[in-house]
Motif scaffolding. Structure first.
Motif: not given
Length: 120
Positions: A50-63, A93-103
């Motif tokens: 279900y949270f694959v979309g959250a990974m896209y949000i996290n990846y997009g914000a990081t990039v 490397g750090l931002f996706p871990a910190l943004f995990f909850r928000y995504s």
């Protein structure tokens, strides 16, 4: 959806609150998500995948931030290429871990905003 604006639902997502009642907290720790809302019983944890979309949000914000930041620093400061590059590699490397909850919270809020009856 009880007369909440889409903007308010997304803002509650950024506050890591339940999209349905706006009171319950979604996370019990830095990376541990509650199974459901302690206030209204809304299920946070969904089926696997279900949270694959959250990974896209996290990846997009990081990039978006890393590329924009790299080119902004390259253009606006005299920082050498290698230092600028290393800075944004570390950030990426750090931002996706910190943004995990928000995504995750934004993804759940977005899903609730689009179709609240499908996930109740």
């Amino acid at each position: 959806m009880s007369k909440l604006s889409k903007r308010q639902i997304l803002l509650d997502g950024l506050r890591l609150k339940c999209p349905k009642c706006r009171r319950g907290v979604m996370f019990a720790g830095l990376f541990k998500m509650n199974l459901d809302c302690s206030n209204c019983g809304f299920k946070f944890e969904r089926e696997p995948g279900y949270f694959v979309g959250a990974m896209y949000i996290n990846y997009g914000a990081t990039v978006f931030i890393a590329f924009g930041g790299y080119f902004a620093l390259d253009y606006l400061t005299p920082i050498p290429f290698l230092q600028n590059f290393i800075l944004w590699i570390v950030f990426s490397g750090l931002f996706p871990a910190l943004f995990f909850r928000y995504s995750r919270s934004l993804w759940l809020s977005f899903d609730y905003m689009i179709n609240p009856s499908s996930i109740e």
